[in-house]
Design a protein around this motif. Structure first.
Motif, PDB file in Angstrom:
ATOM      1  N   PHE A 170       0.832  -1.192   0.000  1.00  0.00           N
ATOM      2  CA  PHE A 170       0.000   0.000   0.000  1.00  0.00           C
ATOM      3  C   PHE A 170       0.873   1.251   0.000  1.00  0.00           C
ATOM      4  CE2 PHE A 170      -4.030  -1.937   0.634  1.00  0.00           C
ATOM      5  CZ  PHE A 170      -3.779  -3.088   1.340  1.00  0.00           C
TER       6      PHE A 170
ATOM      7  N   LEU B 140       0.899   5.044   1.328  1.00  0.00           N
ATOM      8  CA  LEU B 140       0.217   5.967   2.227  1.00  0.00           C
ATOM      9  C   LEU B 140       0.213   7.337   1.552  1.00  0.00           C
ATOM     10  CD1 LEU B 140       1.650   4.853   5.668  1.00  0.00           C
ATOM     11  CD2 LEU B 140      -0.257   3.955   4.353  1.00  0.00           C
TER      12      LEU B 140
ATOM     13  N   SER C 226      -2.030   9.086   8.195  1.00  0.00           N
ATOM     14  CA  SER C 226      -2.481   8.692   6.865  1.00  0.00           C
ATOM     15  C   SER C 226      -3.971   8.379   6.854  1.00  0.00           C
ATOM     16  CB  SER C 226      -1.714   7.461   6.387  1.00  0.00           C
ATOM     17  OG  SER C 226      -2.274   6.986   5.181  1.00  0.00           O
TER      18      SER C 226
ATOM     19  N   TRP D  85      -5.381   6.473   4.974  1.00  0.00           N
ATOM     20  CA  TRP D  85      -5.593   5.057   4.658  1.00  0.00           C
ATOM     21  C   TRP D  85      -6.236   4.331   5.830  1.00  0.00           C
ATOM     22  CZ3 TRP D  85      -4.120   0.221   6.382  1.00  0.00           C
ATOM     23  CH2 TRP D  85      -4.282  -0.831   5.486  1.00  0.00           C
TER      24      TRP D  85
ATOM     25  N   ARG E 124     -10.260   4.586   6.078  1.00  0.00           N
ATOM     26  CA  ARG E 124     -11.143   4.115   5.014  1.00  0.00           C
ATOM     27  C   ARG E 124     -11.784   2.785   5.384  1.00  0.00           C
ATOM     28  NH1 ARG E 124      -6.815   5.621   0.311  1.00  0.00           N
ATOM     29  NH2 ARG E 124      -7.388   7.810   0.081  1.00  0.00           N
TER      30      ARG E 124
ATOM     31  N   THR F 177     -10.352  -0.601   3.813  1.00  0.00           N
ATOM     32  CA  THR F 177      -9.029  -1.112   4.175  1.00  0.00           C
ATOM     33  C   THR F 177      -9.038  -1.974   5.425  1.00  0.00           C
ATOM     34  OG1 THR F 177      -8.500   0.861   5.485  1.00  0.00           O
ATOM     35  CG2 THR F 177      -7.935   0.909   3.147  1.00  0.00           C
TER      36      THR F 177
ATOM     37  N   GLU G 157     -13.494   7.524  -1.698  1.00  0.00           N
ATOM     38  CA  GLU G 157     -12.514   6.692  -1.007  1.00  0.00           C
ATOM     39  C   GLU G 157     -12.564   5.263  -1.502  1.00  0.00           C
ATOM     40  OE1 GLU G 157     -11.911   8.688   3.317  1.00  0.00           O
ATOM     41  OE2 GLU G 157     -13.617   7.393   3.029  1.00  0.00           O
TER      42      GLU G 157
ATOM     43  N   THR H 120      -9.318   2.968  -2.881  1.00  0.00           N
ATOM     44  CA  THR H 120      -8.842   1.732  -2.292  1.00  0.00           C
ATOM     45  C   THR H 120      -9.123   0.524  -3.157  1.00  0.00           C
ATOM     46  OG1 THR H 120     -10.907   1.605  -1.037  1.00  0.00           O
ATOM     47  CG2 THR H 120      -9.007   2.562   0.068  1.00  0.00           C
TER      48      THR H 120
END
Length: 331
Positions: free
Chosen positions: A6, A8, A25, A27, A30, A33, A100, A104
């Motif tokens: 991944f 960031l 982050s 990330w 979300r 994730t 988002e 992802t």
């Protein structure tokens, strides 16, 4: 060992190596994730410049602090070791908005799935109250998962507009024991349902209070989960609900039980619609034949649309790569 890499996106430069910067982050906020963070045995984190910052093991303290997920869960412990309430808290601050989800899912391109929205089989399932189960089937490499990601996006957008619809989904993966069983599918779907409609938690609490957490242990979980799920689908407060299961063929434990359950429950409630996907397996087709209100969508019979969708996706990714690396036209 499974590996997933991944980037960031909002971590960059020398300061990226600081634990606080990693934790900033987006990330980690979300919704999509969470499943990847828990399911994959190796998650490696990189800065925007593709400099490795560490992995799930070396950064476990930072990941635990920012997500609230216990160390044991991050290290691969069975999710049945944690109560439903604890697991619900893991997603309290996660967002699953449309932009988002696109990020992802690898930059999901609308042109790669929009054809299905105009497909006769899909429209019948979506518009006909009696058509409650859609089976999307196709050989490997036909883009079934990409297609379902797009459908989920569209249903989530319509759910935000309607303010009453619920979308719950699960992606099976044969190589990971935590997400390749019938029990895991029901747990995952129920988990998202209760999160979006908290009043449904009473059905979980009733059995949990009576038997304790052992009722959800892997060896004994199927029967109580079926009972809970059945009660949830019969709940008069249940709003319009879409239940989506990708890659049924990758459910390696108790697949027949799962298929029988879906076939039976797809006819049980007029406010619930199912979408499932799989390869063209006779076993799956035979079990789903029990469903009384089903629609088939064969990707082989829509080869032209699938081919165009895949090409659109490839063209878009190549174009982005060219822009990023500043390739000129001859290159």
């Amino acid at each position: 060992m499974l590996q997933r890499f991944f980037v960031l996106l909002n971590v960059s430069g020398p300061q990226a190596y600081g634990s606080k910067e990693v934790q900033k982050s987006e990330w980690f906020t979300r919704g999509w994730t969470l499943q990847e963070l828990l399911a994959l045995s190796s998650v490696e984190f990189f800065s925007r410049e593709w400099e490795k910052l560490g992995d799930k093991r070396s950064l476990i303290q930072q990941v635990q602090e920012v997500t609230g997920i216990p160390r044991l869960a991050l290290q691969g412990a069975s999710l049945s070791e944690f109560s439903i309430n604890k697991r619900l808290r893991w997603i309290e601050h996660r967002r699953t908005t449309h932009p988002e989800d696109k990020d992802t899912k690898g930059g999901l391109l609308k042109d790669s799935y929009r054809w299905v929205l105009h497909n006769d089989s899909f429209r019948q399932w979506h518009e006909d109250p009696q058509s409650r189960l859609l089976w999307i089937k196709g050989d490997p490499g036909k883009g079934k998962t990409m297609l379902l990601c797009g459908i989920i996006d569209e249903l989530q957008v319509s759910s935000v507009i309607a303010k009453t619809n619920t979308v719950s989904y699960f992606f099976c993966q044969a190589t990971d024991a935590r997400i390749n069983s019938a029990t895991a599918v029901l747990r995952g779907l129920l988990y998202m349902l209760v999160k979006q409609q908290p009043s449904l938690a009473s059905h979980v609490r009733k059995r949990y209070d009576a038997a304790g957490k052992n009722i959800f242990k892997d060896a004994n979980a199927w029967i109580p989960l079926v009972d809970i799920f059945t009660d949830v689908l019969r709940d008069p407060s249940l709003t319009t609900t879409y239940l989506i299961v990708d890659a049924l063929d990758e459910c390696v434990t108790n697949l027949p039980k799962l298929l029988d359950f879906i076939a039976k429950q797809s006819s049980a409630s007029s406010c619930v619609k199912w979408i499932v996907s799989s390869r063209n397996w006779p076993e799956i087709e035979g079990r789903l034949e029990q469903a009384g209100h089903k629609v088939r969508l064969s990707l082989e019979l829509n080869a032209a649309s699938v081919s165009t969708a895949v090409q659109d996706f490839i063209d878009q990714r190549v174009s982005k790569l060219a822009q990023r690396n500043k390739y000129d036209e001859p290159t």
